[in-house]
Design a protein around this motif. Structure first.
Motif, PDB file in Angstrom:
ATOM      1  N   ARG A   1      -5.662 -20.505  13.086  1.00 38.97           N
ATOM      2  CA  ARG A   1      -5.855 -20.592  11.644  1.00 38.97           C
ATOM      3  C   ARG A   1      -6.800 -19.480  11.196  1.00 38.97           C
ATOM      4  O   ARG A   1      -7.618 -18.980  11.974  1.00 38.97           O
ATOM      5  CB  ARG A   1      -6.386 -21.959  11.242  1.00 38.97           C
ATOM      6  N   MET A   2      -6.663 -19.100   9.946  1.00 39.80           N
ATOM      7  CA  MET A   2      -7.459 -18.013   9.385  1.00 39.80           C
ATOM      8  C   MET A   2      -7.847 -18.372   7.955  1.00 39.80           C
ATOM      9  O   MET A   2      -7.063 -18.987   7.228  1.00 39.80           O
ATOM     10  CB  MET A   2      -6.656 -16.701   9.402  1.00 39.80           C
ATOM     11  N   TRP A   3      -9.046 -17.973   7.560  1.00 39.94           N
ATOM     12  CA  TRP A   3      -9.526 -18.186   6.198  1.00 39.94           C
ATOM     13  C   TRP A   3      -8.660 -17.378   5.243  1.00 39.94           C
ATOM     14  O   TRP A   3      -8.440 -16.183   5.441  1.00 39.94           O
ATOM     15  CB  TRP A   3     -10.975 -17.747   6.131  1.00 39.94           C
ATOM     16  N   MET A   4      -8.142 -18.019   4.199  1.00 41.93           N
ATOM     17  CA  MET A   4      -7.183 -17.352   3.316  1.00 41.93           C
ATOM     18  C   MET A   4      -7.722 -16.065   2.684  1.00 41.93           C
ATOM     19  O   MET A   4      -7.010 -15.057   2.648  1.00 41.93           O
ATOM     20  CB  MET A   4      -6.673 -18.315   2.239  1.00 41.93           C
ATOM     21  N   PRO A   5      -8.949 -16.015   2.141  1.00 43.36           N
ATOM     22  CA  PRO A   5      -9.420 -14.741   1.599  1.00 43.36           C
ATOM     23  C   PRO A   5      -9.410 -13.612   2.627  1.00 43.36           C
ATOM     24  O   PRO A   5      -9.204 -12.448   2.272  1.00 43.36           O
ATOM     25  CB  PRO A   5     -10.849 -15.059   1.132  1.00 43.36           C
ATOM     26  N   LEU A   6      -9.632 -13.934   3.907  1.00 39.87           N
ATOM     27  CA  LEU A   6      -9.577 -12.904   4.939  1.00 39.87           C
ATOM     28  C   LEU A   6      -8.166 -12.354   5.082  1.00 39.87           C
ATOM     29  O   LEU A   6      -7.986 -11.152   5.331  1.00 39.87           O
ATOM     30  CB  LEU A   6     -10.062 -13.477   6.279  1.00 39.87           C
ATOM     31  N   THR A   7      -7.151 -13.198   4.901  1.00 37.29           N
ATOM     32  CA  THR A   7      -5.776 -12.696   4.972  1.00 37.29           C
ATOM     33  C   THR A   7      -5.509 -11.698   3.852  1.00 37.29           C
ATOM     34  O   THR A   7      -4.819 -10.695   4.056  1.00 37.29           O
ATOM     35  CB  THR A   7      -4.750 -13.842   4.904  1.00 37.29           C
ATOM     36  N   PHE A   8      -6.070 -11.959   2.660  1.00 43.25           N
ATOM     37  CA  PHE A   8      -5.903 -11.002   1.559  1.00 43.25           C
ATOM     38  C   PHE A   8      -6.519  -9.646   1.922  1.00 43.25           C
ATOM     39  O   PHE A   8      -5.935  -8.595   1.656  1.00 43.25           O
ATOM     40  CB  PHE A   8      -6.567 -11.525   0.278  1.00 43.25           C
ATOM     41  N   VAL A   9      -7.700  -9.680   2.535  1.00 41.03           N
ATOM     42  CA  VAL A   9      -8.385  -8.437   2.903  1.00 41.03           C
ATOM     43  C   VAL A   9      -7.585  -7.672   3.949  1.00 41.03           C
ATOM     44  O   VAL A   9      -7.396  -6.448   3.847  1.00 41.03           O
ATOM     45  CB  VAL A   9      -9.803  -8.743   3.418  1.00 41.03           C
ATOM     46  N   LEU A  10      -7.097  -8.371   4.967  1.00 49.56           N
ATOM     47  CA  LEU A  10      -6.354  -7.699   6.031  1.00 49.56           C
ATOM     48  C   LEU A  10      -5.040  -7.119   5.523  1.00 49.56           C
ATOM     49  O   LEU A  10      -4.691  -5.971   5.836  1.00 49.56           O
ATOM     50  CB  LEU A  10      -6.091  -8.687   7.178  1.00 49.56           C
ATOM     51  N   ILE A  11      -4.298  -7.892   4.734  1.00 46.69           N
ATOM     52  CA  ILE A  11      -3.040  -7.377   4.186  1.00 46.69           C
ATOM     53  C   ILE A  11      -3.328  -6.203   3.251  1.00 46.69           C
ATOM     54  O   ILE A  11      -2.614  -5.188   3.261  1.00 46.69           O
ATOM     55  CB  ILE A  11      -2.264  -8.483   3.457  1.00 46.69           C
ATOM     56  N   GLY A  12      -4.390  -6.323   2.440  1.00 44.99           N
ATOM     57  CA  GLY A  12      -4.745  -5.245   1.534  1.00 44.99           C
ATOM     58  C   GLY A  12      -5.059  -3.957   2.269  1.00 44.99           C
ATOM     59  O   GLY A  12      -4.683  -2.863   1.810  1.00 44.99           O
ATOM     60  N   PHE A  13      -5.718  -4.059   3.417  1.00 44.03           N
ATOM     61  CA  PHE A  13      -6.036  -2.861   4.199  1.00 44.03           C
ATOM     62  C   PHE A  13      -4.766  -2.171   4.678  1.00 44.03           C
ATOM     63  O   PHE A  13      -4.631  -0.940   4.570  1.00 44.03           O
ATOM     64  CB  PHE A  13      -6.908  -3.238   5.401  1.00 44.03           C
ATOM     65  N   PHE A  14      -3.816  -2.944   5.193  1.00 46.52           N
ATOM     66  CA  PHE A  14      -2.583  -2.332   5.690  1.00 46.52           C
ATOM     67  C   PHE A  14      -1.710  -1.823   4.546  1.00 46.52           C
ATOM     68  O   PHE A  14      -0.969  -0.849   4.719  1.00 46.52           O
ATOM     69  CB  PHE A  14      -1.830  -3.320   6.581  1.00 46.52           C
ATOM     70  N   LEU A  15      -1.798  -2.456   3.375  1.00 50.03           N
ATOM     71  CA  LEU A  15      -1.084  -1.920   2.215  1.00 50.03           C
ATOM     72  C   LEU A  15      -1.687  -0.583   1.783  1.00 50.03           C
ATOM     73  O   LEU A  15      -0.968   0.328   1.353  1.00 50.03           O
ATOM     74  CB  LEU A  15      -1.126  -2.916   1.057  1.00 50.03           C
ATOM     75  N   TRP A  16      -3.003  -0.456   1.897  1.00 48.17           N
ATOM     76  CA  TRP A  16      -3.645   0.822   1.589  1.00 48.17           C
ATOM     77  C   TRP A  16      -3.187   1.916   2.563  1.00 48.17           C
ATOM     78  O   TRP A  16      -2.909   3.041   2.165  1.00 48.17           O
ATOM     79  CB  TRP A  16      -5.159   0.658   1.619  1.00 48.17           C
ATOM     80  N   LEU A  17      -3.085   1.569   3.846  1.00 54.34           N
ATOM     81  CA  LEU A  17      -2.552   2.531   4.817  1.00 54.34           C
ATOM     82  C   LEU A  17      -1.110   2.894   4.472  1.00 54.34           C
ATOM     83  O   LEU A  17      -0.722   4.076   4.543  1.00 54.34           O
ATOM     84  CB  LEU A  17      -2.618   1.944   6.229  1.00 54.34           C
ATOM     85  N   ALA A  18      -0.314   1.887   4.104  1.00 55.16           N
ATOM     86  CA  ALA A  18       1.083   2.152   3.738  1.00 55.16           C
ATOM     87  C   ALA A  18       1.164   3.025   2.489  1.00 55.16           C
ATOM     88  O   ALA A  18       2.061   3.869   2.369  1.00 55.16           O
ATOM     89  CB  ALA A  18       1.822   0.832   3.508  1.00 55.16           C
ATOM     90  N   GLU A  19       0.223   2.828   1.551  1.00 56.40           N
ATOM     91  CA  GLU A  19       0.211   3.638   0.341  1.00 56.40           C
ATOM     92  C   GLU A  19      -0.070   5.100   0.679  1.00 56.40           C
ATOM     93  O   GLU A  19       0.508   6.014   0.078  1.00 56.40           O
ATOM     94  CB  GLU A  19      -0.833   3.095  -0.628  1.00 56.40           C
ATOM     95  N   ASN A  20      -0.948   5.340   1.636  1.00 52.34           N
ATOM     96  CA  ASN A  20      -1.180   6.711   2.084  1.00 52.34           C
ATOM     97  C   ASN A  20       0.091   7.321   2.655  1.00 52.34           C
ATOM     98  O   ASN A  20       0.440   8.469   2.352  1.00 52.34           O
ATOM     99  CB  ASN A  20      -2.304   6.738   3.129  1.00 52.34           C
ATOM    100  N   ALA A  21       0.797   6.537   3.481  1.00 50.17           N
ATOM    101  CA  ALA A  21       2.053   7.039   4.059  1.00 50.17           C
ATOM    102  C   ALA A  21       3.104   7.276   2.979  1.00 50.17           C
ATOM    103  O   ALA A  21       3.844   8.271   3.012  1.00 50.17           O
ATOM    104  CB  ALA A  21       2.572   6.050   5.100  1.00 50.17           C
ATOM    105  N   ALA A  22       3.172   6.364   1.996  1.00 48.46           N
ATOM    106  CA  ALA A  22       4.187   6.477   0.953  1.00 48.46           C
ATOM    107  C   ALA A  22       3.952   7.689   0.066  1.00 48.46           C
ATOM    108  O   ALA A  22       4.896   8.413  -0.277  1.00 48.46           O
ATOM    109  CB  ALA A  22       4.201   5.201   0.108  1.00 48.46           C
ATOM    110  N   THR A  23       2.698   7.933  -0.318  1.00 50.41           N
ATOM    111  CA  THR A  23       2.428   9.102  -1.162  1.00 50.41           C
ATOM    112  C   THR A  23       2.626  10.391  -0.371  1.00 50.41           C
ATOM    113  O   THR A  23       3.065  11.403  -0.927  1.00 50.41           O
ATOM    114  CB  THR A  23       1.006   9.046  -1.735  1.00 50.41           C
ATOM    115  N   TYR A  24       2.324  10.365   0.910  1.00 49.67           N
ATOM    116  CA  TYR A  24       2.576  11.550   1.746  1.00 49.67           C
ATOM    117  C   TYR A  24       4.070  11.849   1.809  1.00 49.67           C
ATOM    118  O   TYR A  24       4.487  13.014   1.842  1.00 49.67           O
ATOM    119  CB  TYR A  24       2.024  11.321   3.156  1.00 49.67           C
ATOM    120  N   ALA A  25       4.885  10.785   1.817  1.00 48.82           N
ATOM    121  CA  ALA A  25       6.340  10.950   1.858  1.00 48.82           C
ATOM    122  C   ALA A  25       6.928  11.248   0.485  1.00 48.82           C
ATOM    123  O   ALA A  25       8.133  11.453   0.361  1.00 48.82           O
ATOM    124  CB  ALA A  25       6.993   9.697   2.439  1.00 48.82           C
ATOM    125  N   GLY A  26       6.098  11.243  -0.557  1.00 45.61           N
ATOM    126  CA  GLY A  26       6.584  11.583  -1.884  1.00 45.61           C
ATOM    127  C   GLY A  26       7.163  10.428  -2.665  1.00 45.61           C
ATOM    128  O   GLY A  26       7.974  10.635  -3.567  1.00 45.61           O
TER     129      GLY A  26
END
Length: 269
Positions: free
Chosen positions: A197-222
């Motif tokens: 089990r995981m604290w729900m706010p922590l899941t938001f933080v972890l998903i948000g971090f990987f979305l930020w990484l994905a956003e870097n990849a997406a903008t790099y890809a145009g």
């Protein structure tokens, strides 16, 4: 005789690494739609000049991906409402933000309205697809979840990210409201035969971090461009990580509305 202390510690460490590996593999599988979409965005930049605009090709590719996911059973009936909701809310978000100059889609396209190509909604649908996929792959269950309070906080955050251009920015008070609404909530998930089990706010933080990484990849890809990226790619500011950690509450609320069944809580360490 019992197992020597060093051997027992190694065994526990090996088990933990094995569980982490399987958890990571299920997370990666949950990102299948997003990875395929970003791969298509990157590959589209390598194509020669075609009579069809790249953004229009990507819209067709997004429709094709969605059809494949539906026909293969990767996405199911309840998932469609979540993914469609993310797609629609994402397009509204894009229209406002692009109109205000927060970012842009600089290439021309026929299927482009208000500066936003229609394929842009698939970028948000990919987040909804991930939420639905991991709900199934990790057999998610929630305990202590307060749907009305969480939905209110998530909706207010979404509205604030649009209205703060004209009204005071309330993201931090609203972030506190979101934490208060979800402070007692736990996300229960299963890896193999073991429940966690995981604290729900922590899941938001972890998903948000990987979305930020994905956003870097997406903008790099145009996929799109921030103003500071128009003369050449630069990393997405780390402040966007915090924004994603808050905004991801919206698809999570939609996913819970479709998949959460109260009273099915499972124990876990």
């Amino acid at each position: 005789m019992g197992m020597p202390p060093n051997a027992a510690a190694l065994r526990r460490a090996g088990h933990a690494l094995n569980q982490l590996l399987h958890f990571g593999l299920r997370q990666a599988a949950g990102c299948a739609f997003a990875v395929a979409l970003l791969a298509g965005v990157g590959a589209s930049r390598l194509l020669p000049d075609l009579p069809v605009a790249r953004y229009d090709l990507l819209f067709g590719y997004g429709v094709l991906l969605s059809a494949v996911c539906l026909l293969t059973g990767w996405e199911r009936g309840r998932d469609l409402a979540v993914i469609g909701g993310c797609h629609l809310l994402g397009l509204v978000f894009e229209y406002v933000k692009v109109a205000l100059g927060s970012w842009s889609y600089p290439e021309p396209a026929l299927l482009k309205f208000g500066g936003v190509p229609l394929y842009g909604g698939f970028l948000y649908a990919a987040v909804g697809s991930y939420v639905c996929a991991v709900w199934r792959l990790l057999r998610l269950e929630l305990s202590g979840y307060r749907p009305a309070a969480t939905a209110l906080a998530a909706g207010a955050l979404y509205a604030n990210f649009l209205s703060h251009h004209w009204l005071p920015d309330l993201r931090w008070p609203l972030a506190c409201l979101l934490v208060a609404a979800t402070a007692g909530a736990r996300v229960h998930y299963t890896v193999g035969k073991h429940a966690y089990r995981m604290w729900m706010p922590l899941t938001f933080v972890l998903i948000g971090f990987f979305l930020w990484l994905a956003e870097n990849a997406a903008t790099y890809a145009g996929a799109w461009a921030y103003p500071h990226q128009l003369d050449g790619w630069e990393p997405v500011p780390v402040q966007k990580f915090g924004a994603w950690a808050l905004l991801v509450s919206v698809p999570c609320v939609l996913g819970a509305a479709a998949h959460h069944r109260p009273g099915t809580r499972r124990a876990g360490p």
